[in-house]
Design a protein around this motif. Sequence first.
Motif, PDB file in Angstrom:
ATOM      1  N   LEU A 570       0.826  -1.206   0.000  1.00 45.73           N
ATOM      2  CA  LEU A 570       0.000   0.000   0.000  1.00 45.73           C
ATOM      3  C   LEU A 570       0.861   1.257   0.000  1.00 45.73           C
ATOM      4  O   LEU A 570       0.608   2.207  -0.769  1.00 45.73           O
ATOM      5  CB  LEU A 570      -0.919  -0.015   1.224  1.00 45.73           C
ATOM      6  N   PHE A 571       1.901   1.276   0.804  1.00 41.34           N
ATOM      7  CA  PHE A 571       2.743   2.465   0.886  1.00 41.34           C
ATOM      8  C   PHE A 571       3.629   2.613  -0.344  1.00 41.34           C
ATOM      9  O   PHE A 571       3.976   3.740  -0.727  1.00 41.34           O
ATOM     10  CB  PHE A 571       3.576   2.435   2.167  1.00 41.34           C
ATOM     11  N   LEU A 572       4.013   1.515  -0.958  1.00 40.45           N
ATOM     12  CA  LEU A 572       4.766   1.617  -2.209  1.00 40.45           C
ATOM     13  C   LEU A 572       3.888   2.226  -3.304  1.00 40.45           C
ATOM     14  O   LEU A 572       4.376   2.995  -4.150  1.00 40.45           O
ATOM     15  CB  LEU A 572       5.278   0.242  -2.634  1.00 40.45           C
ATOM     16  N   ILE A 573       2.597   1.896  -3.290  1.00 43.67           N
ATOM     17  CA  ILE A 573       1.669   2.521  -4.245  1.00 43.67           C
ATOM     18  C   ILE A 573       1.560   4.017  -3.959  1.00 43.67           C
ATOM     19  O   ILE A 573       1.573   4.840  -4.886  1.00 43.67           O
ATOM     20  CB  ILE A 573       0.277   1.845  -4.154  1.00 43.67           C
ATOM     21  N   MET A 574       1.455   4.365  -2.667  1.00 43.17           N
ATOM     22  CA  MET A 574       1.420   5.785  -2.306  1.00 43.17           C
ATOM     23  C   MET A 574       2.676   6.497  -2.785  1.00 43.17           C
ATOM     24  O   MET A 574       2.615   7.630  -3.290  1.00 43.17           O
ATOM     25  CB  MET A 574       1.285   5.927  -0.779  1.00 43.17           C
ATOM     26  N   MET A 575       3.803   5.848  -2.653  1.00 45.29           N
ATOM     27  CA  MET A 575       5.055   6.457  -3.089  1.00 45.29           C
ATOM     28  C   MET A 575       5.074   6.645  -4.600  1.00 45.29           C
ATOM     29  O   MET A 575       5.555   7.670  -5.106  1.00 45.29           O
ATOM     30  CB  MET A 575       6.236   5.588  -2.651  1.00 45.29           C
ATOM     31  N   GLY A 576       4.529   5.667  -5.325  1.00 47.46           N
ATOM     32  CA  GLY A 576       4.438   5.798  -6.781  1.00 47.46           C
ATOM     33  C   GLY A 576       3.580   6.980  -7.190  1.00 47.46           C
ATOM     34  O   GLY A 576       3.928   7.734  -8.111  1.00 47.46           O
ATOM     35  N   LEU A 577       2.458   7.159  -6.489  1.00 50.65           N
ATOM     36  CA  LEU A 577       1.607   8.317  -6.770  1.00 50.65           C
ATOM     37  C   LEU A 577       2.328   9.612  -6.437  1.00 50.65           C
ATOM     38  O   LEU A 577       2.182  10.623  -7.141  1.00 50.65           O
ATOM     39  CB  LEU A 577       0.311   8.213  -5.968  1.00 50.65           C
ATOM     40  N   LEU A 845      15.967   6.098   5.334  1.00 47.69           N
ATOM     41  CA  LEU A 845      16.051   7.078   4.249  1.00 47.69           C
ATOM     42  C   LEU A 845      14.951   6.857   3.218  1.00 47.69           C
ATOM     43  O   LEU A 845      14.414   7.819   2.662  1.00 47.69           O
ATOM     44  CB  LEU A 845      17.431   6.998   3.592  1.00 47.69           C
ATOM     45  N   PHE A 846      14.619   5.610   2.978  1.00 48.68           N
ATOM     46  CA  PHE A 846      13.531   5.306   2.044  1.00 48.68           C
ATOM     47  C   PHE A 846      12.208   5.857   2.574  1.00 48.68           C
ATOM     48  O   PHE A 846      11.401   6.403   1.813  1.00 48.68           O
ATOM     49  CB  PHE A 846      13.440   3.797   1.843  1.00 48.68           C
ATOM     50  N   SER A 847      11.993   5.725   3.877  1.00 50.70           N
ATOM     51  CA  SER A 847      10.768   6.251   4.488  1.00 50.70           C
ATOM     52  C   SER A 847      10.722   7.777   4.409  1.00 50.70           C
ATOM     53  O   SER A 847       9.674   8.360   4.108  1.00 50.70           O
ATOM     54  CB  SER A 847      10.672   5.807   5.951  1.00 50.70           C
ATOM     55  N   ILE A 848      11.844   8.424   4.667  1.00 53.69           N
ATOM     56  CA  ILE A 848      11.904   9.888   4.578  1.00 53.69           C
ATOM     57  C   ILE A 848      11.620  10.337   3.149  1.00 53.69           C
ATOM     58  O   ILE A 848      10.874  11.302   2.921  1.00 53.69           O
ATOM     59  CB  ILE A 848      13.278  10.389   5.053  1.00 53.69           C
ATOM     60  N   LEU A 849      12.195   9.633   2.183  1.00 52.80           N
ATOM     61  CA  LEU A 849      11.927   9.950   0.779  1.00 52.80           C
ATOM     62  C   LEU A 849      10.448   9.778   0.459  1.00 52.80           C
ATOM     63  O   LEU A 849       9.852  10.595  -0.258  1.00 52.80           O
ATOM     64  CB  LEU A 849      12.774   9.046  -0.124  1.00 52.80           C
ATOM     65  N   TYR A 884      10.637  11.431  13.395  1.00 53.09           N
ATOM     66  CA  TYR A 884       9.950  10.245  13.902  1.00 53.09           C
ATOM     67  C   TYR A 884      10.623   8.958  13.428  1.00 53.09           C
ATOM     68  O   TYR A 884      10.791   8.010  14.211  1.00 53.09           O
ATOM     69  CB  TYR A 884       8.482  10.270  13.477  1.00 53.09           C
ATOM     70  N   VAL A 885      11.002   8.928  12.179  1.00 55.23           N
ATOM     71  CA  VAL A 885      11.678   7.740  11.656  1.00 55.23           C
ATOM     72  C   VAL A 885      12.998   7.508  12.381  1.00 55.23           C
ATOM     73  O   VAL A 885      13.340   6.366  12.741  1.00 55.23           O
ATOM     74  CB  VAL A 885      11.913   7.889  10.137  1.00 55.23           C
ATOM     75  N   LEU A 949       1.628  14.560   9.204  1.00 58.63           N
ATOM     76  CA  LEU A 949       0.685  13.467   8.976  1.00 58.63           C
ATOM     77  C   LEU A 949       1.368  12.305   8.261  1.00 58.63           C
ATOM     78  O   LEU A 949       1.265  11.142   8.694  1.00 58.63           O
ATOM     79  CB  LEU A 949      -0.507  13.970   8.154  1.00 58.63           C
ATOM     80  N   PHE A 950       2.072  12.597   7.175  1.00 61.32           N
ATOM     81  CA  PHE A 950       2.749  11.531   6.438  1.00 61.32           C
ATOM     82  C   PHE A 950       3.937  10.970   7.217  1.00 61.32           C
ATOM     83  O   PHE A 950       4.283   9.791   7.056  1.00 61.32           O
ATOM     84  CB  PHE A 950       3.193  12.039   5.065  1.00 61.32           C
ATOM     85  N   SER A 951       4.564  11.790   8.052  1.00 60.79           N
ATOM     86  CA  SER A 951       5.652  11.283   8.892  1.00 60.79           C
ATOM     87  C   SER A 951       5.131  10.233   9.862  1.00 60.79           C
ATOM     88  O   SER A 951       5.774   9.203  10.093  1.00 60.79           O
ATOM     89  CB  SER A 951       6.306  12.436   9.662  1.00 60.79           C
ATOM     90  N   VAL A 952       3.966  10.496  10.440  1.00 57.08           N
ATOM     91  CA  VAL A 952       3.350   9.527  11.356  1.00 57.08           C
ATOM     92  C   VAL A 952       2.995   8.242  10.610  1.00 57.08           C
ATOM     93  O   VAL A 952       3.290   7.131  11.074  1.00 57.08           O
ATOM     94  CB  VAL A 952       2.094  10.137  12.014  1.00 57.08           C
ATOM     95  N   LEU A 953       2.384   8.382   9.444  1.00 53.54           N
ATOM     96  CA  LEU A 953       1.966   7.195   8.688  1.00 53.54           C
ATOM     97  C   LEU A 953       3.164   6.358   8.254  1.00 53.54           C
ATOM     98  O   LEU A 953       3.171   5.129   8.417  1.00 53.54           O
ATOM     99  CB  LEU A 953       1.148   7.625   7.469  1.00 53.54           C
ATOM    100  N   TRP A 954       4.175   7.004   7.697  1.00 55.37           N
ATOM    101  CA  TRP A 954       5.324   6.248   7.192  1.00 55.37           C
ATOM    102  C   TRP A 954       6.148   5.637   8.320  1.00 55.37           C
ATOM    103  O   TRP A 954       6.678   4.531   8.172  1.00 55.37           O
ATOM    104  CB  TRP A 954       6.202   7.143   6.323  1.00 55.37           C
ATOM    105  N   SER A 955       6.261   6.336   9.444  1.00 54.14           N
ATOM    106  CA  SER A 955       7.072   5.800  10.537  1.00 54.14           C
ATOM    107  C   SER A 955       6.337   4.713  11.303  1.00 54.14           C
ATOM    108  O   SER A 955       6.907   3.660  11.615  1.00 54.14           O
ATOM    109  CB  SER A 955       7.488   6.928  11.487  1.00 54.14           C
ATOM    110  N   PHE A 956       5.055   4.922  11.595  1.00 55.55           N
ATOM    111  CA  PHE A 956       4.296   3.951  12.385  1.00 55.55           C
ATOM    112  C   PHE A 956       3.858   2.744  11.567  1.00 55.55           C
ATOM    113  O   PHE A 956       3.670   1.663  12.128  1.00 55.55           O
ATOM    114  CB  PHE A 956       3.060   4.620  12.997  1.00 55.55           C
TER     115      PHE A 956
END
Length: 1013
Positions: A570-577, A845-849, A884-885, A949-956
Motif C-alpha cells: 500500500l505504501f509503495l503505491i502511495m510512493m508511486g503516486l 532514508l527510504f521512508s523519509i523519501l 519520527y523515523v 501526517l505523512f511522517s506519522v503514517l510512514w514511521s508507524f
Amino acid sequence: MMINKIKKKRRIKNKKFNRNANSKKSPTHQRVLANFISHHPYLTLIITMGITLILTIISAVKPFKIDATEENLRVKSGEVVDKIDAVGMSYEHTFFDPAKNEIENQPHAQNTQSQMKVVFYYECSGCDNLLTESKLKRIYKFEKDIFQHKNYNDYCLKEENQTECALQSTIINNYFDSYGNLKPNIQEISQEIANSTQEAALYFDKNFNEGNLKTKYIRSIYTFGLPLKGYYNRRDRTDQQEDKFNDWIIGIVPDQAKDCETDSLKIYYLGSGLTQYMVDQMIIKDGLLIFASIVLVFLYTWFHTKSLYLTSLGIFHVLMSFPLSYFVYRIIVGEEFFSMLNFISLFIVLGIGCDDIFIMLDAWKQSSCQSYEISKNIHTKLRWSYSRASVAMAITTITTTGAFFGNLFSPIPAIKYFGLFTGVSVVLNYLLVVTWFPANIIIWDSFGGGQCCCKSKKFKLARKQTLEQTLKQEEIEKINADLNVNVNLNLKDEKDSNFKIEKDLNEITIDLNETNKKTNEEKKGKGKEEEELSKNEYDIDIKQFRLLERFFYNKYSPFIKKYKIFLIILFLIMMGLGIFGTTHLQPASEPAQFLKKNNPIRRPFDIQNSYFQMADVPYGYHIGWGISGLDRSTVDPMDTENLGEVIYDGDWNPTTEEAQLYFIDVCQKVRNLSVIKDHQIFCFMEDFRDYINNLTLSGEYNGFPVNSSIFNTALLSYAQYYGDDTVDAESFKVRSYYQAGIRFDEKTSRLLYFAIIANLTLGDRDPAKKTRPYFDDLQDFVQKINDNAPTGMSGAFSACDIWIRMLTEESLITVALYNMITSFCIAAVVIMISTDNIITSFFSLFSILGIVLCVIGVIVAIGWELGIIESVTLTIIVGVSIDYVVHFAHAYTHRNLPTRYLKVRYAMTDLGISVFSAAVTTLGAAFVLFFTIILFFRNFGIILWLVILFSVLWSFVFFFSILTLIGPETKKTNFTYILGKCFSFFKCRKKNQNENQNEFEEQKTKLLQKNNI
C-alpha cells in the motif's frame, strides 16, 4: 573450566535480565551531566535560568524592527540584481532638474510641497453601478467628513502663497452643489465625464464609457503636503513629519469608512500610513493565533504528562528558547530587522520542543519499570533516561538543525535569517531540555510526582522476585570474585584448587536449587496471573504502562506483524503516486499572493490592476551606463531602505562626440528589437540632439554632437528646460520619463548615469519561465553593443524589476532542491552513525523519501504550483520529516532482542507514545495556522500539517512493517562489523602473503643448499 562456564552463564543471565536497557554504556559526559543534575537539581535550575534571564535582559535593550514587506523575499545578490538596486539607490543623491534640485533645499511655506498620497476605492458589492443617489450620498459624506475635519487644514496640500487647501482629485464633488445637495441630473453629469476620456479613465473603471454610464468602481486620489508647521521643508526630518500625518490619517479614515460602508458599498484605501496600519492590524490578529497554538499545545502536554508543574515548566523552557535565539540573532549576529517568516519558527519549535519533552519524560517514567540496577534510585534512573533520551533527541536536533541551517546559503535575506533563527532555536531548545527539564523532573519526583507509574500488584511481585534474583546474582558474583582471588593468589596445588572450586560450586548450586524451589512454590500459590508472567521469556507485564503503550504492545504490533506485506505494498503505491505528482510539479504561472482575495489590503491593488486603465508608462526596462555595481558590505541585508553604496563606473565617458553618436545608434537598435512593445522607446539623446540643433539656429551651439568640454553643461540646460512645469504637455510627459533616465550628482552636478527606457511586451505578472527568454535575449544584445562600443561606453547593462522576480523564483527552486538534497545527505550520515546498520539506515532514508514525495504529490493534487511560499516550505520539509523515523530507527537498533518482531514491538512500546504525542502537538500548532490572514502562514501550516501526517503514517506503518519483514536481527549488517571483517580479511591476507613468502624463501634456501651439496 567450571569457573568459565559459571561466568558464561552469568553473562547470559545478565543479558536477559537487562533486555529493557540499552546495550551500550552511556558516554562519560552524559553520565557526568546526569549525575550533576540528579545531585544538584536546584543548582541546575538556578544556573540555566540565570543565564537565560541575563541574556534575555541584554537582548531586550536592542529592539528589533518587524519587516512585513515583500522586499526581503527577493534575491539581493548577484551582478544583475546589484545594478538594478544601484539604479534605485542612485536617485537618493542625484537629480534630474538642476533648478528644482536647488529649490528643494530652500525653505518652503507650510504644506506647499507634495508628499503623501492616499487613494480611496469604492466598490459596488453585489451590484453594477455606484452612480445612484444612495451610494453617491454615502461616498460624499465619507469624503466630506475628511474635508471638514478640524485638522485637515494642517496637512492638506496648498499652492504657493495660498492659505486655502488645493482641490483633491475626486469626481464625487461633480455630483453635488456648493451646499452639499445632490444634483438631480446624474445621467447628464456622467455623460459629460464619459466625453472626457482622461477623467473617465482616472476616476471610473475601464467599462465606463459613453455607451455605458455605469461604473462598479470609483477612485479618488488625495494628496497632502509638507512641510508641516515648525519644519524647514519636506527634507527636514521627513520621518517625523510623516509620522505626524500618519497618526492623523489613521485616526479618522478607518472609523469613518466603517460608518459609511453598507452591504452594497465597500470602501478600500491605501497609501501613506494607512497601508502600514492595516498590515500592523493584520499581524496583531495573526499574532493572537500564536497564543491559541500555545494553549492547545499546553493542554495536550498537560494531558500527556498528568502534571501541571512539568507542563508549565516544559512549555516555559520551549518558549524561552526564543529570547535566547533572539540574543544570538540580535546581539551576536547583529541583525536588526525581524522578518515575518521568523514567527513561523514558534510553531515549528513548539512541536519539536514538546517532542523532546515527551521523549525525556517518558524515558524517566519507563525507567521505574526497568531492572533494579536501573530503578533503585533517582540517580540511576536519570542516568538510564538521560542515556536513552539525550542521544535520540541529539540525533533529531542535528538533522533538523542541518535542514534549517541549509537556508544560510540562500540569496534571499528573509529565508536566510529564518533558517538561522529557527536552527538556533532548535539547538537552544535541546540544551534546555537536557538541563532545565531533567532538573524539574528530579524535583517533581522528589515530591511524589513520579509515583504514578508501576503500582500494580503484579508488577510489585515481579519486582520483588527480580530483586531476590539480583541479590542472589550479586552473591554469586562476590563468591566468584573470591574464588578467582583464591585461585590466582593462595592456591599452590592444582588438585587442592580444583577440590575447593568444586566444593564452592556445589554449595552455590545447592543454594540456587533451593531458591528456585522456593520461588516455584510461591508461584503455584499465586494463581494463573502470576504463572502467565513467566510463560514467555521476553513478554513483560504491561498493565503498569499507560493506555497508548498497552495499545502499541498488545494490539498494534500484532497488527503490523499480521498485515505487514499488505501495508508495505500500500505504501509503495502511495510512493508511486507521489513520484507521479512530483514529476508534474510546475513553477508558478503567476506571482505569489500573500493575502486572500477579499483582504482589505490586497483588494485595492486588485481593483487597480484589473478594473482601471493603466497609464501608458514604460514597465521600467533600462539599458543604462555609468553604474558598475553596489557595495552591500556595510549595510544590513534585511534593510529595505539602505541597500548599499552605489559604485559608479570610473571608465565611463559619454562626453565624446563619438559616444553621443553611438548612443543614438544604440537607440535605433533597441527600437527595432522584437521584445520592445510597439517599438516604443524613450531615447533622451535623440531629443537632446533636436534641442541642440534648435539652439544652433540661434547661435548658442555649433550643432550636434556637442564638444566634450560643454557636454555636461548643455545636458544640464536641456534637463532644466524639460523640468519647467510651464512647458507644453508633451514636454511634461517627456520629463516624467527622462527624470529616471538622466541623473546628475547632487553636489557637483556631474552626469552620473543615463539610460534608454523602453516598454517590453512582458506583463508585470509574467512568471519566470516566460521572462527568462526575454532576459537572455536582452543580455546577449547588451553584450553585443558593449563589444562594439567606443572607448568609455562599453559598460552598458540591462536593468528591469521583473529580472529580480525572475531570479527570485529561480533561486527559490534551486535553494529548495539544494536544501532538500543537503538535508537528506545530513540525515543519511546521522542515521548511519546512530544506527550503525546498513539495512536500518536504508529503510529510514527510504521512508523519509516517501514522506517528501507524498507531501509534494498532495501539493500538486490540490493545484498548487512551486511559488515563493511553496519553495520556502520545501526547504525544511526533509528536516521536519526526519524526526519520527530516526527515533524509531535508533530504538530498534539498540534493542538487544533475538527477533525482528520483538525489536519492533519494544521500540514501538518505548517511543510510540512520545512520537505520537509529539505529532499531536505539532499538528495542533499547525492547525491554528489554517485560520491566519496571511496566506503564507496558512499555506505553511497546511504543508507542515501534511509533513507531520505523512511522517506519522510512514514511521508507524511502513517503517515498522518493513523492519518486521526484513529488518536486521544480528550485527552482521552493521557498518562496524563489516569494516571489521574487511580489515581482518586484508590483515589475514597480508599475513598469509608474508607466510607464503617466508615459506618460499625457506624452500628456495633449501634448494640452493641442496644444489651446492
